[in-house]
Design a protein around this motif. Structure first.
Motif, short mmCIF file in Angstrom:
data_model
loop_
_atom_site.label_atom_id
_atom_site.label_comp_id
_atom_site.label_asym_id
_atom_site.label_seq_id
_atom_site.Cartn_x
_atom_site.Cartn_y
_atom_site.Cartn_z
N UNK A 1 0.68 -1.21 0.10
CA UNK A 1 0.08 0.01 -0.02
C UNK A 1 0.84 1.09 -0.01
N UNK A 2 2.10 1.36 0.79
CA UNK A 2 2.93 2.43 0.83
C UNK A 2 3.42 2.72 -0.39
N UNK A 3 3.86 1.56 -1.09
CA UNK A 3 4.57 1.98 -2.40
C UNK A 3 3.50 2.33 -3.47
N UNK A 4 2.30 2.07 -3.53
CA UNK A 4 1.31 2.41 -4.37
C UNK A 4 0.85 3.93 -3.99
N UNK A 5 0.87 4.26 -2.74
CA UNK A 5 0.64 5.69 -2.21
C UNK A 5 1.82 6.60 -2.77
N UNK A 6 2.80 6.01 -2.64
CA UNK A 6 3.80 6.87 -2.91
C UNK A 6 4.06 7.32 -4.54
N UNK A 7 3.74 6.56 -5.40
CA UNK A 7 3.53 6.82 -6.77
C UNK A 7 2.78 8.13 -6.91
N UNK A 8 1.60 8.48 -6.35
CA UNK A 8 0.79 9.60 -6.42
C UNK A 8 1.52 10.70 -5.58
N UNK A 9 2.00 10.48 -4.60
CA UNK A 9 3.02 11.44 -3.73
C UNK A 9 3.94 12.11 -4.62
N UNK A 10 4.81 11.24 -5.13
CA UNK A 10 5.90 11.74 -6.16
C UNK A 10 5.38 12.62 -7.14
N UNK A 11 4.50 11.96 -7.74
CA UNK A 11 3.85 12.95 -9.03
C UNK A 11 3.27 14.38 -8.45
N UNK A 12 2.74 14.10 -7.21
CA UNK A 12 2.23 15.61 -6.79
C UNK A 12 3.34 16.56 -6.42
N UNK A 13 4.51 15.92 -6.04
CA UNK A 13 5.77 16.61 -5.83
C UNK A 13 6.10 17.12 -6.97
N UNK A 14 6.34 16.58 -8.25
CA UNK A 14 6.76 17.08 -9.37
C UNK A 14 5.81 18.22 -9.78
N UNK A 15 4.50 18.16 -9.59
CA UNK A 15 3.71 19.15 -9.87
C UNK A 15 4.12 20.58 -9.27
N UNK A 16 4.42 20.53 -8.01
CA UNK A 16 4.98 21.57 -7.17
C UNK A 16 6.19 22.05 -7.72
N UNK A 17 7.12 21.41 -8.08
CA UNK A 17 8.35 21.74 -8.45
C UNK A 17 8.39 22.34 -9.85
N UNK A 18 7.24 21.95 -10.64
CA UNK A 18 7.27 22.41 -12.08
C UNK A 18 6.42 23.62 -12.20
N UNK A 19 6.01 24.27 -11.06
CA UNK A 19 5.26 25.50 -10.89
C UNK A 19 3.91 25.42 -9.94
N UNK A 20 3.41 24.42 -9.74
CA UNK A 20 2.14 24.35 -8.92
C UNK A 20 0.93 24.46 -9.72
N UNK A 21 -0.26 24.35 -8.80
CA UNK A 21 -1.54 24.44 -9.58
C UNK A 21 -1.62 23.81 -10.88
N UNK A 22 -1.05 22.49 -10.80
CA UNK A 22 -1.20 21.71 -12.19
C UNK A 22 -1.17 20.32 -11.74
N UNK A 23 -1.50 19.41 -12.60
CA UNK A 23 -1.47 17.80 -12.40
C UNK A 23 -0.16 17.15 -13.02
N UNK A 24 0.35 16.24 -12.60
CA UNK A 24 1.40 15.43 -13.21
C UNK A 24 1.01 14.04 -13.15
N UNK A 25 1.42 13.41 -14.20
CA UNK A 25 1.17 11.83 -14.35
C UNK A 25 2.51 11.20 -13.94
N UNK A 26 2.17 10.18 -13.10
CA UNK A 26 3.24 9.53 -12.47
C UNK A 26 4.14 8.76 -13.83
#
Length: 559
Positions: free
Chosen positions: A266-291
């Motif tokens: 479960x933690x591994x599955x959860x991490x994939x979405x969390x990592x993608x959200x972190x990319x969204x913040x790094x790339x400028x916020x207020x956006x979505x990013x696909x893992x």
């Protein structure tokens, strides 16, 4: 001295509640606890007859005090155990006034004077309390949503394919800091409500972090369905949220992931979405990013290196290498650019340019910066002892953190004094955006260094107009352009790009009162173009890899 171990009152008196029983004296602390406890208590004699019962036990049995005292314990409770035992803890059933029974736990122990006490615990209440505690442990107290623990339990039970949307509220700390934590809580409640309105028909929603929410969709039709969830939430958040008189705009950075559950935690599955959200913040916020598993693997590789930096320094795995800076067009070595080099088993061939990013990630930038400065100056001092004035200056790039250090001058002075290298044999390379961000005190530190003889070179990254540069207040002796500019001189460059680069560099050569250097030169056509424009010197892969200090010694012997 009062005896606090005995209960006052005569046998069969039925004394329940506070106060002395039948004139037996003042109420003791034990008596008061007995009377007021929410647990059922009874005191009975050797014959099993109840002598005292508190209000909680009478309520459990549904009988008045007079109907409990004087009654045998075996008539009030049914159990297969021997109620005559001195010590007993057993499951039993309490017989209520109407004949129905309640599951209880009886805990019997002697209290002295031929009496024994029984503590009676209602199993139903215990179960209800346990259920309430479990529910509380699985829920978020602010929003009322399930929490991270509950969300991971949901994931553990999933099979097949799952869709995850991880949402990070942008700038949440600004609301907390500016308007207070109560306002922050109201914002979270509002986002939670809008999430439920948007997503409850599609999946489950939980608060999984301080300012984070996650949506679980089982067997999604694809990533497009999850992107639709994000877009609907964005639409619902379009109107400002009013916290008092302040209308706060709310946006989220979202990570979208579709994963198969087989063989995954479960933690591994959860991490994939969390990592993608972190990319969204790094790339400028207020956006979505696909893992992206490839991007993730690349990052994890770098993070593994970052985590090992401190140990590598301690073990001597990291050393200083030197890239010769060649004058154009005659290709004489006029400087040696120092950088750190790390040969780590299992990471052969990794880009050494990652070092600045790695050091910022782990907070080791200051130590790494000192290592390269001290190492470069020590080697340069030894070369001067062997080759004298033929030894070129060493150039060292300063990080933003080093430039903002309160006593930069003292740190550099100490290194120069410790190695014996003259100040005029050290060049410090500072990125243009860093120079422009320094405050007056930090500029003064660099100004003192230049007054002592150290040269400062400005490094422009990513191109731009040289005539638009602002004044930094720091005397600089040169300007360095990076590979993004140099690439415009390659034979494969688009004509419009080449024309722009030629114009920019020509203007710089004519108008800037300092030397012009080029970094990351990769091809002969780039080197030829730079020389034709009058650029002072260049370095990069075209001229060879950075050299080990022993190879620098060999190079200087041949010069």
């Amino acid at each position: 001295m009062l005896d606090n171990t005995r209960l006052s009152g005569a046998a069969g008196s039925g004394a329940v509640g506070s106060g002395a029983a039948d004139g037996a004296g003042p109420v003791t602390p034990v008596q008061e606890y007995f009377d007021r406890s929410s647990l059922g208590f009874a005191v009975f004699d050797d014959a099993g007859v109840v002598r005292h019962a508190n209000a909680a036990l009478c309520a459990l049995l549904g009988r008045p005090a007079g109907a409990v005292t004087g009654t045998r314990l075996g008539e009030l409770f049914t159990t297969t155990a021997d109620l005559g035992a001195d010590h007993l803890r057993v499951d039993a059933r309490a017989v209520r006034a109407g004949g129905d029974e309640v599951e209880v736990v009886l805990d019997v122990a002697p209290v002295g004077g031929g009496l024994r006490a029984a503590v009676v615990v209602d199993v139903g209440e215990v179960v209800a309390l346990r259920g309430a505690l479990i529910r509380q442990s699985l829920s978020d107290l602010v929003t009322g949503l399930p929490n991270r623990v509950q969300f991971l339990r949901w994931l553990e039970r999933c099979t097949g394919e799952v869709g995850l949307v991880h949402l990070d509220v942008d700038g949440f700390h600004v609301v907390n800091d500016a308007l207070g934590h109560d306002a922050g809580d109201r914002l979270l409640k509002s986002v939670a409500g809008r999430l439920l309105d948007t997503c409850s028909a599609r999946g489950r929603v939980a608060r999984t972090g301080p300012d984070e929410f996650t949506v679980l969709v089982t067997d999604p039709t694809g990533a497009a369905e999850l992107v639709g969830v994000v877009e609907e939430l964005d639409a619902s958040l379009a109107e400002p949220l009013y916290l008092g008189d302040t209308g706060v705009g709310v946006t989220v950075s979202a990570g979208v992931s579709v994963q198969r559950c087989a063989g995954r935690t479960a933690a591994d599955l959860m991490r994939t979405a969390e990592v993608a959200a972190r990319w969204s913040k790094q790339d400028g916020r207020a956006r979505w990013t696909l893992y992206d598993p490839r991007r993730d693997a690349d990052e994890r590789r770098r993070f593994a290196l970052a985590a090992a930096v401190a140990g590598a320094l301690e073990d001597g795995e990291i050393d200083v290498r030197f890239a010769p800076v060649f004058s154009l067009p005659d290709h004489e070595v006029i400087a040696l650019q120092a950088s750190l080099h790390w040969e780590r088993p299992g990471f052969e061939g990794f880009d050494q340019g990652w070092f600045p990013e790695l050091s910022e990630t782990t907070g080791s930038a200051a130590r790494l910066g000192h290592e390269v400065l001290a190492g470069a100056c020590a080697h340069a001092s030894r070369w001067r002892a062997e080759f004298g004035d033929r030894t070129p200056p060493v150039a060292v790039r300063l990080s933003a953190g080093q430039c903002r250090r309160p006593e930069l001058f003292a740190a550099v002075r100490d290194v120069l004094a410790g190695t014996g290298l003259p100040a005029d044999r050290l060049w410090l390379v500072v990125a243009d955006d860093v120079l422009l961000s320094l405050d007056a005190d930090q500029v003064e530190e660099l100004d003192i260094l230049t007054s002592a003889g150290v040269s400062v070179l400005r490094e422009q990254r990513g191109g731009g107009r040289f005539d638009a540069f602002g004044s930094t207040g720091v005397p600089t002796s040169g300007l360095k352009v990076d590979g993004s500019v140099v690439r415009g001189l390659d034979d494969t460059a688009e004509p419009v790009v080449r024309s722009a680069v030629v114009g920019m560099l020509s203007w710089a050569v004519r108008n800037l009162d300092s030397d012009l250097f080029a970094d990351d030169v990769r091809t002969e056509s780039e080197a030829r173009g730079l020389a034709g424009l009058g650029v002072t010197a260049a370095q990069g892969p075209y001229f060879g890899d950075p050299l080990h200090p022993d190879d620098v010694s060999a190079l200087l012997r041949r010069a």
